[in-house]
Design a protein around this motif. Structure first.
Motif, short mmCIF file in Angstrom:
data_model
loop_
_atom_site.label_atom_id
_atom_site.label_comp_id
_atom_site.label_asym_id
_atom_site.label_seq_id
_atom_site.Cartn_x
_atom_site.Cartn_y
_atom_site.Cartn_z
N GLY A 10 22.57 40.14 38.53
CA GLY A 10 21.41 40.69 38.63
C GLY A 10 21.42 42.23 38.41
O GLY A 10 20.37 42.85 37.89
N ARG A 11 22.54 42.69 38.65
CA ARG A 11 22.72 44.17 38.28
C ARG A 11 23.05 44.23 36.93
O ARG A 11 23.25 43.42 36.27
N PRO A 12 22.68 45.57 36.54
CA PRO A 12 22.92 45.75 35.14
C PRO A 12 24.34 45.69 34.71
O PRO A 12 25.08 46.06 35.43
N LEU A 13 24.60 45.30 33.43
CA LEU A 13 25.95 45.28 32.85
C LEU A 13 26.36 46.45 33.02
O LEU A 13 27.88 46.56 33.31
N ALA A 14 25.87 47.67 32.76
CA ALA A 14 26.39 48.92 32.76
C ALA A 14 27.16 49.17 34.36
O ALA A 14 27.93 49.77 34.39
N GLU A 15 26.33 48.65 35.31
CA GLU A 15 26.87 48.77 36.61
C GLU A 15 28.06 47.91 36.96
O GLU A 15 29.10 48.33 37.54
N VAL A 16 27.96 46.78 36.29
CA VAL A 16 29.39 46.19 36.23
C VAL A 16 30.77 46.65 35.59
O VAL A 16 31.57 46.87 36.13
N GLU A 17 30.42 47.45 34.49
CA GLU A 17 31.33 48.25 33.76
C GLU A 17 31.88 49.48 34.78
O GLU A 17 33.04 49.49 34.64
N ARG A 18 30.85 49.97 35.15
CA ARG A 18 31.13 51.05 36.37
C ARG A 18 32.06 50.83 37.35
O ARG A 18 33.20 51.35 37.80
N ARG A 19 31.87 49.66 37.90
CA ARG A 19 32.76 49.18 39.06
C ARG A 19 34.06 48.51 38.51
O ARG A 19 35.05 48.72 39.18
N LEU A 20 34.00 48.06 37.26
CA LEU A 20 35.33 47.64 36.72
C LEU A 20 36.28 48.66 36.42
O LEU A 20 37.18 48.88 36.50
N ALA A 21 35.52 49.98 35.99
CA ALA A 21 36.35 51.19 35.52
C ALA A 21 36.79 51.78 36.99
O ALA A 21 38.06 52.43 37.14
N LYS A 22 36.25 51.83 38.09
CA LYS A 22 36.68 52.08 39.23
C LYS A 22 38.09 51.37 39.65
O LYS A 22 39.07 52.04 40.18
N TYR A 23 38.28 50.02 39.20
CA TYR A 23 39.38 49.31 39.63
C TYR A 23 40.33 49.53 38.68
O TYR A 23 41.58 49.24 38.92
N LEU A 24 40.00 49.80 37.34
CA LEU A 24 41.03 49.94 36.37
C LEU A 24 40.88 51.17 35.64
O LEU A 24 40.59 51.50 34.14
N PRO A 25 41.21 52.26 36.33
CA PRO A 25 41.03 53.55 35.63
C PRO A 25 41.93 53.75 34.44
O PRO A 25 43.13 53.39 34.61
N GLY A 26 41.56 54.54 33.45
CA GLY A 26 42.38 54.69 32.46
C GLY A 26 42.45 53.74 31.30
O GLY A 26 42.79 53.73 30.15
N LEU A 27 41.48 52.45 31.60
CA LEU A 27 41.39 51.44 30.64
C LEU A 27 40.01 51.43 30.17
O LEU A 27 38.93 51.76 30.89
#
Length: 439
Positions: A10-27
């Motif tokens: 239910g969260r926006p896909l942009a929020e999913v991307e932001r959280r993924l970026a937190k766990y995979l910095p530099g990618l």
């Protein structure tokens, strides 16, 4: 599986991307949305999560990021979904246009030109408004062209007199035929309608009056011969027409051919291979897109007689949508580019957010046109065999590519295209060049 469908909780896909970026910095962790809460996720990112966090169950980690469900999907199915998606169903990519405008405002040019040092290359030829092309001509095989102002219409530099259409007949005898306009013109119908305009503008565009500021292709106003063979970027069905297009372009004396198209998960037929060999033997540089949303490099980029280009982001990280592999020669910008856009055949604009190795390919084709022009007086004397100029271009582009701090040389080539360094480098000796095997 190379790809997965992710469904957010239910969260926006942009929020999913932001959280993924937190766990995979530099990618580059972008998702490829096809609805408000569904997207394609590349399997390479899941593998990166497993490597970085081996003690945390993958589904648990994804749940923290806002993923409610994860389903494997085949390459062909995911490519079909992404090719057929409608922009009206997609969530807005907030901040992309603003960031692109801000980057442009800071230096007065679009970021992708600055990143590969196009302005410095232009200065070697008198500047973007004063390049004398002196016989250099580009061939472009795609969905055709429109009358976009990026091409200078009505006083265009496109070689419209020699533009052609070689369009495959439908396999469905019951289908209502769609009229082709002929002469290389895009009729504005089909999955990839307008693609040729977007890519052609990235090669040769020049519009001082463009909304958002002056617009330039890498090789402003270089003469381009447009050939329409398809209305979709996948050309498994149009390999005979591909050969017809190459034959026509060789007769027009082009020095480089742009192929922002691909044979996807299928066999490259003898017609396509013959065309690649013919261009190589004629000394015409064929620049090809590595591919999007599948791991393996697609044809004809996978053939060693072509120049294969993968994609990177504005941060010099490999673009998550790019195909990759040892066939790639180098990479160039392929995400969030400003490009010429068209709806139908007459609604023209300049949009932000252009994605795909198609753009990296177009930038490289423009660089090849600049190089051929800059070194025109030397090439014939330096290389008695026509194929040698192709291998000289490849060798110099690979050797002068800028290597980011974090790089994958076995997957995305030797680095990121540096157009100024390419033009400034001395030509390699003919004896140092090796002829590639026939396709």
């Amino acid at each position: 599986m190379n790809n997965f469908i992710v469904i957010s909780d239910g969260r926006p896909l942009a929020e999913v991307e932001r959280r993924l970026a937190k766990y995979l910095p530099g990618l580059d962790v972008r998702l490829f949305a096809f609805s408000q809460h569904q997207a394609i996720l590349r399997g390479t990112l899941l593998r990166a999560l497993e490597i970085e966090y081996p003690s945390i169950p993958l589904l648990q980690l994804l749940a923290v990021c806002g993923v409610a469900d994860l389903k494997p999907i085949g390459d062909e199915a995911s490519a079909t979904i992404l090719a057929a998606r409608d922009a009206i169903d997609l969530p807005a990519r907030t901040g992309v246009a603003a960031a692109t405008r801000a980057a442009r405002a800071a230096v007065g040019l679009d970021w992708h030109l600055v990143q590969v040092r196009v302005p410095q290359a232009w200065q070697l030829l008198g500047g973007p408004d004063a390049i004398a092309w002196n016989g250099t001509k580009v061939g472009h095989i795609d969905t055709g062209y429109t009358g976009h102002p990026a091409f200078g219409f009505p006083a265009t530099w496109l070689d419209t007199a020699n533009a052609e259409t070689f369009f495959p007949a439908s396999d469905n005898a019951d289908a209502t035929p769609i009229a082709e306009l002929g002469a290389g013109l895009d009729n504005g119908i089909g999955v990839s309608a307008g693609h040729g305009t977007k890519i052609g503008g990235t090669i040769c565009g020049h519009d001082d009056s463009a909304s958002g500021g002056p617009f330039f292709g890498v090789a402003p106003k270089v003469p381009v011969v447009e050939v329409r063979i398809t209305d979709i970027v996948l050309i498994n069905h149009a390999q005979r027409e591909f050969e017809q297009a190459v034959t026509h372009l060789l007769a027009q004396g082009v020095g480089v051919i742009n192929v922002s198209l691909g044979v996807f998960l299928g066999t490259m037929r003898r017609e396509l291979r013959r065309a690649v060999n013919a261009a190589y033997d004629a000394g015409v540089i064929m620049v090809c897109a590595a591919g999007n949303h599948v791991n393996s490099v697609v044809g004809p980029a996978s053939l060693v007689r072509t120049v294969a280009v993968a994609g990177v982001t504005r941060d010099d990280t490999p673009w998550s949508g790019s195909s990759f592999g040892p066939e790639v020669d180098f990479s160039a910008p392929a995400a969030d580019l400003r490009r010429a856009s068209v709806r139908g055949t007459s609604s023209f604009s300049y949009g932000f957010g252009g994605d795909g190795t198609s753009y990296a390919t177009a930038m490289t084709t423009g660089a090849a046109a600049l190089w051929l022009t800059h070194r025109a007086a030397e090439l014939d004397a330096a290389y008695p065999q026509r194929w040698q100029r192709i291998e000289a271009f490849r060798a110099l582009a690979r050797a002068t590519a800028r290597v980011p701090a974090v790089w994958q040389p076995g997957s995305f080539g030797t680095g990121v295209l540096d157009v100024a360094a390419l033009l400034d480098a001395d030509l390699p000796a003919a004896s140092d060049l090796a002829q590639a095997e026939a396709a």
